[in-house]
Design a protein around this motif. Structure first.
Motif, mmCIF file in Angstrom:
data_model
loop_
_atom_site.group_PDB
_atom_site.id
_atom_site.type_symbol
_atom_site.label_atom_id
_atom_site.label_comp_id
_atom_site.label_asym_id
_atom_site.label_seq_id
_atom_site.Cartn_x
_atom_site.Cartn_y
_atom_site.Cartn_z
ATOM 1 N N ASP A 297 3.694 1.998 -13.916
ATOM 2 C CA ASP A 297 3.003 2.947 -14.831
ATOM 3 C C ASP A 297 1.776 3.156 -14.167
ATOM 4 O OD1 ASP A 297 5.338 3.286 -16.340
ATOM 5 O OD2 ASP A 297 4.643 2.372 -17.900
ATOM 6 N N HIS A 298 0.956 2.222 -13.887
ATOM 7 C CA HIS A 298 -0.357 2.496 -13.635
ATOM 8 C C HIS A 298 -0.475 3.032 -12.440
ATOM 9 C CE1 HIS A 298 -4.680 1.079 -12.909
ATOM 10 N NE2 HIS A 298 -4.358 0.521 -11.710
ATOM 11 N N ILE A 299 0.407 2.901 -11.373
ATOM 12 C CA ILE A 299 0.316 3.465 -10.053
ATOM 13 C C ILE A 299 0.792 5.024 -10.396
ATOM 14 C CG2 ILE A 299 1.354 3.772 -7.977
ATOM 15 C CD1 ILE A 299 1.948 0.845 -7.840
ATOM 16 N N GLY A 300 1.323 5.328 -11.219
ATOM 17 C CA GLY A 300 2.025 6.585 -11.448
ATOM 18 C C GLY A 300 0.708 7.310 -11.857
ATOM 19 N N ALA A 301 -0.193 6.577 -12.793
ATOM 20 C CA ALA A 301 -1.445 7.231 -13.435
ATOM 21 C C ALA A 301 -2.420 7.297 -12.097
ATOM 22 C CB ALA A 301 -2.137 6.340 -14.495
ATOM 23 N N ALA A 302 -2.375 6.400 -11.297
ATOM 24 C CA ALA A 302 -3.359 6.875 -10.204
ATOM 25 C C ALA A 302 -3.242 8.007 -9.524
ATOM 26 C CB ALA A 302 -3.469 5.441 -9.295
ATOM 27 N N LEU A 303 -1.749 8.013 -9.435
ATOM 28 C CA LEU A 303 -1.259 9.330 -8.195
ATOM 29 C C LEU A 303 -1.643 10.762 -9.207
ATOM 30 C CD1 LEU A 303 2.161 8.033 -7.273
ATOM 31 C CD2 LEU A 303 0.104 8.416 -5.752
ATOM 32 N N ARG A 304 -1.686 10.469 -10.543
ATOM 33 C CA ARG A 304 -2.168 11.631 -11.340
ATOM 34 C C ARG A 304 -3.609 11.966 -11.363
ATOM 35 N NH1 ARG A 304 -1.507 12.044 -18.013
ATOM 36 N NH2 ARG A 304 -2.198 14.209 -18.131
ATOM 37 N N PHE A 305 -4.393 11.002 -11.492
ATOM 38 C CA PHE A 305 -5.946 11.238 -11.614
ATOM 39 C C PHE A 305 -6.351 11.216 -10.181
ATOM 40 C CE2 PHE A 305 -4.500 9.798 -15.690
ATOM 41 C CZ PHE A 305 -5.117 10.848 -16.814
ATOM 42 N N MET A 306 -5.927 10.688 -9.161
ATOM 43 C CA MET A 306 -6.512 10.744 -7.869
ATOM 44 C C MET A 306 -5.556 10.990 -6.973
ATOM 45 S SD MET A 306 -8.427 6.976 -8.002
ATOM 46 C CE MET A 306 -7.095 5.992 -8.142
ATOM 47 N N PRO A 307 -5.092 12.264 -7.032
ATOM 48 C CA PRO A 307 -4.113 12.763 -6.153
ATOM 49 C C PRO A 307 -4.579 12.987 -4.666
ATOM 50 C CG PRO A 307 -5.354 14.708 -7.334
ATOM 51 C CD PRO A 307 -5.658 13.067 -7.986
ATOM 52 N N GLY A 308 -3.559 12.528 -3.818
ATOM 53 C CA GLY A 308 -4.113 12.737 -2.330
ATOM 54 C C GLY A 308 -4.804 11.587 -1.761
ATOM 55 N N ILE A 309 -5.105 10.307 -2.539
ATOM 56 C CA ILE A 309 -5.669 9.094 -2.035
ATOM 57 C C ILE A 309 -4.924 8.322 -1.727
ATOM 58 C CG2 ILE A 309 -7.152 7.128 -2.693
ATOM 59 C CD1 ILE A 309 -8.516 9.893 -2.842
ATOM 60 N N PHE B 193 0.788 -1.443 0.175
ATOM 61 C CA PHE B 193 -0.064 0.109 0.002
ATOM 62 C C PHE B 193 0.989 1.263 0.063
ATOM 63 C CE2 PHE B 193 -3.519 -2.792 1.883
ATOM 64 C CZ PHE B 193 -4.205 -2.839 0.943
ATOM 65 N N ALA B 194 1.884 1.111 0.587
ATOM 66 C CA ALA B 194 3.070 2.448 0.859
ATOM 67 C C ALA B 194 3.416 2.712 -0.511
ATOM 68 C CB ALA B 194 4.164 2.180 1.794
ATOM 69 N N ALA B 195 3.587 1.661 -1.552
ATOM 70 C CA ALA B 195 3.898 1.943 -2.642
ATOM 71 C C ALA B 195 3.100 2.935 -3.624
ATOM 72 C CB ALA B 195 4.254 0.795 -3.338
ATOM 73 N N TRP B 196 1.979 2.750 -3.436
ATOM 74 C CA TRP B 196 0.938 3.437 -4.256
ATOM 75 C C TRP B 196 1.008 5.048 -3.821
ATOM 76 C CZ3 TRP B 196 -2.599 1.512 -7.680
ATOM 77 C CH2 TRP B 196 -2.702 -0.029 -7.929
ATOM 78 N N VAL B 197 1.813 5.448 -2.895
ATOM 79 C CA VAL B 197 1.890 6.837 -2.611
ATOM 80 C C VAL B 197 3.310 7.493 -3.114
ATOM 81 C CG1 VAL B 197 0.056 6.947 -1.072
ATOM 82 C CG2 VAL B 197 2.443 6.508 -0.239
ATOM 83 N N ILE B 198 4.078 6.503 -3.537
ATOM 84 C CA ILE B 198 5.528 7.007 -3.839
ATOM 85 C C ILE B 198 5.575 7.642 -5.346
ATOM 86 C CG2 ILE B 198 7.649 6.576 -4.532
ATOM 87 C CD1 ILE B 198 7.372 3.983 -2.544
ATOM 88 N N GLY B 199 5.675 9.044 -5.187
ATOM 89 C CA GLY B 199 5.605 9.867 -6.406
ATOM 90 C C GLY B 199 6.854 9.619 -7.370
ATOM 91 N N ASP B 200 7.941 9.475 -6.870
ATOM 92 C CA ASP B 200 9.206 9.289 -7.710
ATOM 93 C C ASP B 200 9.046 7.824 -8.513
ATOM 94 O OD1 ASP B 200 12.079 10.144 -8.760
ATOM 95 O OD2 ASP B 200 12.289 8.008 -7.961
ATOM 96 N N ALA B 201 9.031 7.622 -9.590
ATOM 97 C CA ALA B 201 8.796 6.419 -10.585
ATOM 98 C C ALA B 201 9.862 5.303 -10.014
ATOM 99 C CB ALA B 201 8.601 6.854 -12.082
ATOM 100 N N ALA B 202 11.095 5.930 -10.364
ATOM 101 C CA ALA B 202 12.330 5.075 -9.963
ATOM 102 C C ALA B 202 12.321 4.413 -8.748
ATOM 103 C CB ALA B 202 13.823 5.905 -10.345
ATOM 104 N N GLU B 203 11.977 5.375 -7.632
ATOM 105 C CA GLU B 203 11.792 4.876 -6.304
ATOM 106 C C GLU B 203 10.722 3.848 -6.263
ATOM 107 O OE1 GLU B 203 10.933 6.677 -1.686
ATOM 108 O OE2 GLU B 203 11.229 7.985 -3.250
ATOM 109 N N ARG B 204 9.538 4.099 -6.783
ATOM 110 C CA ARG B 204 8.440 3.309 -6.775
ATOM 111 C C ARG B 204 8.676 1.667 -7.214
ATOM 112 N NH1 ARG B 204 4.982 6.757 -8.974
ATOM 113 N NH2 ARG B 204 5.192 5.753 -11.166
ATOM 114 N N VAL B 205 9.227 1.810 -8.313
ATOM 115 C CA VAL B 205 9.861 0.458 -8.946
ATOM 116 C C VAL B 205 10.654 -0.134 -8.161
ATOM 117 C CG1 VAL B 205 11.750 1.134 -10.366
ATOM 118 C CG2 VAL B 205 10.201 -0.638 -11.282
ATOM 119 N N ARG B 206 11.633 0.552 -7.594
ATOM 120 C CA ARG B 206 12.525 -0.153 -6.388
ATOM 121 C C ARG B 206 11.793 -0.924 -5.107
ATOM 122 N NH1 ARG B 206 15.948 4.185 -7.838
ATOM 123 N NH2 ARG B 206 15.427 5.333 -5.829
ATOM 124 N N SER B 207 10.786 -0.052 -4.922
ATOM 125 C CA SER B 207 10.005 -0.716 -3.756
ATOM 126 C C SER B 207 9.164 -1.762 -3.967
ATOM 127 C CB SER B 207 8.908 0.614 -3.147
ATOM 128 O OG SER B 207 8.090 0.052 -2.346
#
Length: 254
Positions: A190-202, A150-164
Motif C-alpha cells: 500500500d505504501h508503494i502504491g501511495a508513492a506511485l500516486r503522489f510521486m508519479p514517474g519517480i 527497486f523494480a517493485a517500486w514502479v509496478i503499478g498493479d497492486a497484485a503484481e507488485r505484492v507477488r514481486s
C-alpha cells in the motif's frame, strides 16, 4: 596421545542453511577458501586434513568422524611440531539448526592449558572469516535482489507488485526512511502504491556495486524523474535472512 583435558570452546550462529555450512567440511575448494590456497580435506574417516595458512604455516590432521550435516572431528597439529605436533590436539565442530540459520559449536581439545590459550584469538578470527565466506556464497546474487527491490517500486498493479515483494522479501519485512515506518507485505504494498500516486514517474535505481558484510548490504541509489534527470540520491541499509530474503530496509537520503 596425551589426555586432552583442556578445552577451547566457541559458539557462533551463521545465518545460512546447515547444508551449505557443512559443505565447507566436504569440499576442498571451499575448505581452501576458508583456510588458504592449497588446503584440502578428504571428508571420510581416516582422510587427511591439510591447512595452509597464508603466512606459510602448515597444519596436518586426520578426519576421525564425519556425520553430514551435523558433525566433523579431526586431529590438528603443526608441520613444524610447534607448538603442537600433528595428532596432538582434536577439533570437533557441531552444527545445529537455529532459528535464524545454523549454530556452530567448536571444541578444540588440548593436553596443555597454555597451548589452548594460544589458540583462542586464532579461532575467534577464523570463525569470523568462516561466517563471512558462507554469507558471501549464500548472497552471491545480492545485487539482483536489490535491483528487484527497486523494480517493485514502479509496478503499478497492486497484485503484481505484492507477488514481486513476496519473491524477494520476508513476510515481516520492515521498511524505514524519513517518511515511512512500514511492516509486512500488505502495508509495504500500500505504501508503494501511495508513492506511485503522489510521486508519479519517480524511479529508484542502484548506483554502483552492492557492499556486503554478513547479511547486511549497503546500497547507493539515485531517484530519477520522468525525464531521466537525477532528483535525489542516498544509501540504503538492507538486511537479508538465511533464505536470502530481505528482512529490513532503512533508507537515508543525502
Amino acid at each position: 596421545m596425551s589426555e586432552l583435558t583442556h578445552l577451547l570452546e566457541r559458539t557462533i550462529v551463521i545465518e545460512a542453511p546447515r547444508s551449505l555450512v557443512f559443505r565447507y567440511f566436504t569440499d576442498s575448494a571451499r575448505w581452501a577458501s576458508w583456510w588458504g590456497a592449497g588446503s584440502t580435506i578428504d571428508a571420510r574417516p581416516g582422510g587427511s586434513v591439510l591447512i595452509r595458512y597464508p603466512n606459510g604455516v602448515q597444519v596436518f590432521g586426520e578426519v576421525i568422524e564425519i556425520e553430514e550435516p551435523e558433525r566433523v572431528v579431526f586431529t590438528y597439529g603443526y608441520e613444524s611440531g610447534k607448538p603442537i605436533p600433528p595428532g596432538a590436539s582434536q577439533v570437533t565442530i557441531r552444527l545445529e539448526p537455529a532459528e535464524n540459520g545454523t549454530r556452530l559449536r567448536l571444541t578444540h581439545a588440548f593436553a596443555d592449558a597454555d597451548i589452548r590459550d594460544q589458540h583462542i584469538a586464532g579461532w575467534r578470527f577464523q570463525l569470523s572469516i568462516f561466517a563471512n565466506l558462507v554469507a558471501n556464497e549464500l548472497h552471491a546474487g545480492a545485487a539482483n535482489i536489490v535491483d528487484a527491490w527497486f523494480a517493485a517500486w514502479v509496478i503499478g498493479d497492486a497484485a503484481e507488485r505484492v507477488r514481486s515483494l513476496e519473491a524477494i522479501a520476508a513476510p515481516h519485512v520492515r521498511f524505514r526512511d524519513r517518511y515511512a515506518s512500514i511492516d509486512g507485505h500488505a502495508d509495504l504494498n500500500d505504501h508503494i502504491g501511495a508513492a506511485l500516486r503522489f510521486m508519479p514517474g519517480i524511479r529508484l535505481e542502484r548506483k554502483g556495486a552492492v557492499r556486503h558484510c554478513q547479511h547486511v548490504l549497503l546500497v547507493d541509489w539515485v531517484a530519477k524523474g520522468p525525464d531521466g534527470a537525477e532528483r535525489m540520491s542516498g544509501v540504503s541499509v538492507i538486511a537479508l535472512d538465511a533464505q536470502g530474503k530481505i528482512t529490513s530496509v532503512t533508507g537515508f537520503a543525502d
